[in-house]
Write an enzyme that holds these catalytic residues in place. Sequence first.
Site, PDB file in Angstrom:
ATOM      1  N   MET A   1       0.786  -1.253  -0.148  1.00  0.00           N
ATOM      2  CA  MET A   1       0.216   0.019   0.059  1.00  0.00           C
ATOM      3  C   MET A   1       0.745   1.134  -0.212  1.00  0.00           C
ATOM      4  O   MET A   1       0.470   2.291   0.304  1.00  0.00           O
ATOM      5  CB  MET A   1      -0.936  -0.113   1.235  1.00  0.00           C
ATOM      6  N   HIS A   5       9.166   0.384   2.630  1.00  0.00           N
ATOM      7  CA  HIS A   5      10.475   0.087   3.991  1.00  0.00           C
ATOM      8  C   HIS A   5      11.090  -1.043   3.358  1.00  0.00           C
ATOM      9  O   HIS A   5      10.961  -1.594   2.404  1.00  0.00           O
ATOM     10  CB  HIS A   5       9.806   0.191   5.085  1.00  0.00           C
ATOM     11  N   HIS A   8       9.684  -4.142   2.055  1.00  0.00           N
ATOM     12  CA  HIS A   8       9.049  -4.169   0.651  1.00  0.00           C
ATOM     13  C   HIS A   8      10.292  -4.267  -0.114  1.00  0.00           C
ATOM     14  O   HIS A   8      10.193  -5.009  -1.278  1.00  0.00           O
ATOM     15  CB  HIS A   8       8.242  -2.830   0.444  1.00  0.00           C
ATOM     16  N   ARG A 198       3.342   1.339   9.356  1.00  0.00           N
ATOM     17  CA  ARG A 198       2.772   2.111  10.678  1.00  0.00           C
ATOM     18  C   ARG A 198       3.646   2.205  11.766  1.00  0.00           C
ATOM     19  O   ARG A 198       3.465   3.164  12.762  1.00  0.00           O
ATOM     20  CB  ARG A 198       1.484   1.283  11.395  1.00  0.00           C
TER      21      ARG A 198
END
Length: 524
Positions: A1, A5, A8, A198
């Site tokens: 999404m 970071h 990913h 998050r």
Amino acid sequence: MGALHAGHLSLMQRARQENDIVAVSIFVNPLQFGPTEDYQQYPRQLESDRQLCEQAGVDIIFAPTAEDLGIGERVKGDKGEGETRETRERGRQGRQGRQGSNYQLPTTNYQLPTHPNYSTPEMTSVLCGESRPGHFQGVATIVTKLLNIVQPSRAYFGQKDGQQLAIIRRLVRDLSLPVEIVGCPTVREASGLAMSSRNQYLTPEQRERASYIYRGLQHAQAAFIAGKRDRQTLLTTVEQVLALAKGVAVEYLELVHPDTLRPVNRVEEAGTIAVAARVGTTRLIDNIILRDRQPIVAIDGPAGVGKSTVSRSVARELGLVYLDTGAMYRALTWLVLESGISVTDRCAIAELANRCEIQLAASLDAAQPVRVWINNREVTSAIRSLEVTANVSAIAAIPEVRHVLVKQQQQWGQKGGLVAEGRDIGTQVFPDADLKIFLTASVQERAKRRQQDFLAQGQPQVSLEQLERDIAARDWQDSNREVAPLKKAAGAVEIITDGKSITQVIAEIVSQYDQVFARTDQRG
């Protein structure tokens, strides 16, 4: 999404290593957010994401708008939120090619189909689904659209969200989508905290508290290694660690099967301890997979590099079983030739593969330490002929053949305790192998070895020049075949064997094995 970071990045790097073209999708999916969740606040940083993708060698960034995916009306109140001018313009340009059409993509969420042995709530309404109703239907809707639009050969997802990974794998099976779902290990910060977009919500103090989540999972893993298998003991071990961290509010802590997500009272073969907790207002998830399996060593490499010889010796040195997967493909190739079937007759070969029975057994003969039977006929020597060698790669590249033989290999590997060698053991057959080795050597070195092997076996002699041409052609064929091409597996240790004796190569692999399990012991 988005808000990419290091976690990913690891997915991109593995995809880059295993594929010719890599596409990354970036879409903050409104369908998977509840009314009180952080859809509006979720970090969006397309430009920095683009830069990270570029650094990772990504070929395509697919960053659609909600309208592009046919769900614009469902998020009309949020139209434009989180979209940059660049993404809106790209969506406008993409829609120009569809002017004149009134067709709208259906907006109903995908519902996981029922199955005699599978109940939808067991996958979507447990764990995160209990507190996030509709979340996984929203995930499934957009992932299905993504896979249909991009049509990839493989799609890479992180193990951090083990529930999402299990549901997507089920979705792909249920809908017969022609894509391989690849699960990749969770990437962690130095403290052990699982990487998440998050995490940027957390203060330094909260990050320290959050690290106790993984510490608890590690303690449970140590208990599992020590022989604890029951649900209560494993979950209590995690709870005791989490109780030491003030400000960590546990939402759920469960032991489930990694594939079905059904509760597990005792781990027989595999189990996942999954946890969700809030640190401040930030919701974090993590998990760890426990497997009652002995080690698996995967040894890959090109033809003629000495994988069989090395693998047999490594297995003997480590007290593991040697699984000669190459002999299985050779045995089937021999049967194809013996049956007079053309190596290009894919249907006939697939039918033959489904009907054949291959057996392997250890032998006391040092020259042929593995005996091979196919349909009760021993072919130990016959499968090493020049004709079989020349055709085995083409037979192994047939998808139906690979499906049959890989399934049998994976069944043999369920309990572990083996060394397997081939072209794609670490990438396809046992991607979760404890140690992955990639053996390689120059074409010239391999040609010399092959000539010496033929001499020792009493085979007709072939010139070095011809052997070099044959090996180079085989390398190209193995590396460029559509199904499971020869590639170095992610995380594999590369060992160049030119100028090294078999004893030296074996010692190097055994040393790597010892290091892996020393690291495992330290983590526990």
